[in-house]
Write a protein that holds these residues in place. Structure first.
Motif, mmCIF file in Angstrom:
data_model
loop_
_atom_site.group_PDB
_atom_site.id
_atom_site.type_symbol
_atom_site.label_atom_id
_atom_site.label_comp_id
_atom_site.label_asym_id
_atom_site.label_seq_id
_atom_site.Cartn_x
_atom_site.Cartn_y
_atom_site.Cartn_z
ATOM 1 N N ALA A 1 7.358 -37.781 68.561
ATOM 2 C CA ALA A 1 6.893 -38.326 67.287
ATOM 3 C C ALA A 1 5.499 -37.799 66.966
ATOM 4 O O ALA A 1 5.208 -37.456 65.814
ATOM 5 C CB ALA A 1 6.899 -39.852 67.328
ATOM 6 N N LEU A 2 4.646 -37.709 67.971
ATOM 7 C CA LEU A 2 3.281 -37.207 67.774
ATOM 8 C C LEU A 2 3.292 -35.733 67.367
ATOM 9 O O LEU A 2 2.535 -35.326 66.474
ATOM 10 C CB LEU A 2 2.477 -37.414 69.053
ATOM 11 C CG LEU A 2 0.978 -37.569 68.953
ATOM 12 C CD1 LEU A 2 0.582 -38.633 67.953
ATOM 13 C CD2 LEU A 2 0.410 -37.906 70.313
ATOM 14 N N VAL A 3 4.155 -34.944 68.004
ATOM 15 C CA VAL A 3 4.288 -33.533 67.631
ATOM 16 C C VAL A 3 4.766 -33.426 66.182
ATOM 17 O O VAL A 3 4.227 -32.633 65.393
ATOM 18 C CB VAL A 3 5.254 -32.793 68.586
ATOM 19 C CG1 VAL A 3 5.648 -31.439 68.034
ATOM 20 C CG2 VAL A 3 4.625 -32.641 69.958
ATOM 21 N N ALA A 4 5.757 -34.233 65.826
ATOM 22 C CA ALA A 4 6.289 -34.192 64.463
ATOM 23 C C ALA A 4 5.221 -34.597 63.448
ATOM 24 O O ALA A 4 5.070 -33.951 62.399
ATOM 25 C CB ALA A 4 7.518 -35.096 64.352
ATOM 26 N N VAL A 5 4.468 -35.651 63.739
ATOM 27 C CA VAL A 5 3.391 -36.084 62.838
ATOM 28 C C VAL A 5 2.345 -34.976 62.704
ATOM 29 O O VAL A 5 1.896 -34.670 61.592
ATOM 30 C CB VAL A 5 2.741 -37.395 63.337
ATOM 31 C CG1 VAL A 5 1.445 -37.694 62.589
ATOM 32 C CG2 VAL A 5 3.699 -38.560 63.184
ATOM 33 N N ALA A 6 1.986 -34.340 63.818
ATOM 34 C CA ALA A 6 0.987 -33.265 63.777
ATOM 35 C C ALA A 6 1.469 -32.098 62.931
ATOM 36 O O ALA A 6 0.708 -31.561 62.107
ATOM 37 C CB ALA A 6 0.664 -32.789 65.194
ATOM 38 N N LEU A 7 2.728 -31.701 63.119
ATOM 39 C CA LEU A 7 3.264 -30.577 62.345
ATOM 40 C C LEU A 7 3.331 -30.900 60.859
ATOM 41 O O LEU A 7 2.914 -30.087 60.021
ATOM 42 C CB LEU A 7 4.647 -30.196 62.865
ATOM 43 C CG LEU A 7 4.688 -29.520 64.229
ATOM 44 C CD1 LEU A 7 6.124 -29.341 64.699
ATOM 45 C CD2 LEU A 7 3.953 -28.190 64.190
ATOM 46 N N VAL A 8 3.829 -32.082 60.529
ATOM 47 C CA VAL A 8 3.941 -32.460 59.111
ATOM 48 C C VAL A 8 2.555 -32.596 58.487
ATOM 49 O O VAL A 8 2.328 -32.124 57.366
ATOM 50 C CB VAL A 8 4.769 -33.758 58.960
ATOM 51 C CG1 VAL A 8 4.682 -34.308 57.547
ATOM 52 C CG2 VAL A 8 6.226 -33.505 59.339
ATOM 53 N N ALA A 9 1.618 -33.209 59.199
ATOM 54 C CA ALA A 9 0.256 -33.344 58.664
ATOM 55 C C ALA A 9 -0.391 -31.980 58.488
ATOM 56 O O ALA A 9 -1.039 -31.718 57.467
ATOM 57 C CB ALA A 9 -0.587 -34.224 59.588
ATOM 58 N N GLY A 10 -0.214 -31.098 59.480
ATOM 59 C CA GLY A 10 -0.794 -29.761 59.378
ATOM 60 C C GLY A 10 -0.227 -28.958 58.225
ATOM 61 O O GLY A 10 -0.974 -28.329 57.465
ATOM 62 N N VAL A 11 1.086 -28.982 58.078
ATOM 63 C CA VAL A 11 1.715 -28.256 56.968
ATOM 64 C C VAL A 11 1.302 -28.873 55.637
ATOM 65 O O VAL A 11 0.995 -28.155 54.677
ATOM 66 C CB VAL A 11 3.254 -28.234 57.130
ATOM 67 C CG1 VAL A 11 3.939 -27.756 55.871
ATOM 68 C CG2 VAL A 11 3.647 -27.377 58.329
ATOM 69 N N SER A 12 1.275 -30.208 55.577
ATOM 70 C CA SER A 12 0.876 -30.878 54.332
ATOM 71 C C SER A 12 -0.567 -30.558 53.959
ATOM 72 O O SER A 12 -0.893 -30.463 52.776
ATOM 73 C CB SER A 12 1.053 -32.386 54.468
ATOM 74 O OG SER A 12 2.404 -32.706 54.695
ATOM 75 N N ALA A 13 -1.424 -30.386 54.962
ATOM 76 C CA ALA A 13 -2.817 -30.034 54.687
ATOM 77 C C ALA A 13 -2.924 -28.641 54.082
ATOM 78 O O ALA A 13 -3.833 -28.364 53.307
ATOM 79 C CB ALA A 13 -3.649 -30.106 55.974
ATOM 80 N N LEU A 14 -1.989 -27.774 54.419
ATOM 81 C CA LEU A 14 -2.017 -26.406 53.901
ATOM 82 C C LEU A 14 -1.386 -26.273 52.521
ATOM 83 O O LEU A 14 -1.616 -25.276 51.837
ATOM 84 C CB LEU A 14 -1.306 -25.471 54.886
ATOM 85 C CG LEU A 14 -1.945 -25.368 56.273
ATOM 86 C CD1 LEU A 14 -1.068 -24.532 57.200
ATOM 87 C CD2 LEU A 14 -3.344 -24.784 56.180
ATOM 88 N N LEU A 15 -0.586 -27.257 52.128
ATOM 89 C CA LEU A 15 0.099 -27.179 50.837
ATOM 90 C C LEU A 15 -0.875 -27.386 49.691
ATOM 91 O O LEU A 15 -1.755 -28.240 49.758
ATOM 92 C CB LEU A 15 1.212 -28.230 50.764
ATOM 93 C CG LEU A 15 2.359 -28.051 51.755
ATOM 94 C CD1 LEU A 15 3.311 -29.234 51.662
ATOM 95 C CD2 LEU A 15 3.099 -26.759 51.491
ATOM 96 N N LYS A 16 -0.690 -26.599 48.643
ATOM 97 C CA LYS A 16 -1.570 -26.712 47.489
ATOM 98 C C LYS A 16 -0.997 -27.645 46.427
ATOM 99 O O LYS A 16 -1.727 -28.260 45.686
ATOM 100 C CB LYS A 16 -1.842 -25.336 46.914
ATOM 101 C CG LYS A 16 -2.626 -24.456 47.859
ATOM 102 C CD LYS A 16 -3.132 -23.231 47.161
ATOM 103 C CE LYS A 16 -3.728 -22.256 48.129
ATOM 104 N NZ LYS A 16 -5.028 -22.567 48.613
ATOM 105 N N GLY A 17 0.314 -27.751 46.335
ATOM 106 C CA GLY A 17 0.931 -28.607 45.325
ATOM 107 C C GLY A 17 0.852 -30.073 45.701
ATOM 108 O O GLY A 17 1.119 -30.463 46.828
ATOM 109 N N ARG A 18 0.462 -30.890 44.727
ATOM 110 C CA ARG A 18 0.297 -32.316 44.986
ATOM 111 C C ARG A 18 1.620 -32.992 45.322
ATOM 112 O O ARG A 18 1.688 -33.818 46.232
ATOM 113 C CB ARG A 18 -0.347 -33.000 43.784
ATOM 114 C CG ARG A 18 -0.714 -34.450 44.085
ATOM 115 C CD ARG A 18 -1.343 -35.109 42.916
ATOM 116 N NE ARG A 18 -0.272 -35.410 41.980
ATOM 117 C CZ ARG A 18 -0.434 -35.973 40.807
ATOM 118 N NH1 ARG A 18 -1.634 -36.254 40.390
ATOM 119 N NH2 ARG A 18 0.569 -36.234 40.026
#
Length: 171
Positions: free
Chosen positions: A53-70
């Motif tokens: 779960a922690l790995v999944a949260v980290a990956l989703v948070a990291g990818v979401s931080a890189l996304l430019k679209g709201r």
């Protein structure tokens, strides 16, 4: 204190907050690996699920931080929150087992027992299930077990996800 019209830091810099969540998750994973490989604590199956779960949260948070679209970032925040809820639930269940241990509890075999008893193709998946007892408290800090701390961390991530979701910027 923020004045009524002043934007909060969450709405001003959601990408930074998401990046910090990803970094905090990576730090928690590194600490878990330290406890396992240096201190010698064997993770139980619930610990392994919390790591996933922690790995999944980290990956989703990291990818979401890189996304430019709201819209895409908001979807990532929602998914991050849901994954953190799952992690918090697992940690809460393990905490409950630690406070109310059953008379007979075994979450899995030890590593060498798996290798000796099963062919390698069956033993390898078992290794990732963990081998410790979920109800045993092997380590504490400030009176809280690893499962308790994990629950608090996942709950904080859920709270951040809700704050980021509710306080989304107008533009």
């Amino acid at each position: 204190m923020l004045s009524p019209g002043e934007p909060s830091p969450l709405t001003q810099h959601p990408r930074r907050i998401l990046g910090l969540v990803a970094a905090a998750c990576a730090a928690m994973l590194a600490f878990g690996l330290y406890l396992q490989h240096v201190v010698g604590l064997e993770p139980c199956p619930m610990c392994i699920v919390q790591r996933y779960a922690l790995v999944a949260v980290a990956l989703v948070a990291g990818v979401s931080a890189l996304l430019k679209g709201r819209a895409a970032r908001q979807a990532g925040i929602a998914l991050m929150g849901l994954l953190a809820v799952f992690g918090a639930f697992t940690a809460a269940r393990q905490s409950w087992l630690q406070w109310n241990p059953p008379e007979i509890m075994s979450c899995g075999r030890d590593f060498f027992g798996m290798i000796e008893a099963f062919p390698l193709r069956r033993a390898i998946p078992m290794i990732f299930r963990g081998s410790g007892d979920c109800s045993v408290i092997d380590w504490t800090f400030l009176g809280l077990s690893i499962a308790n701390w994990s629950f608090l961390c996942f709950s904080a991530i859920v709270a951040l996800a809700v704050a980021l979701w509710v306080k989304r910027p107008a533009a």
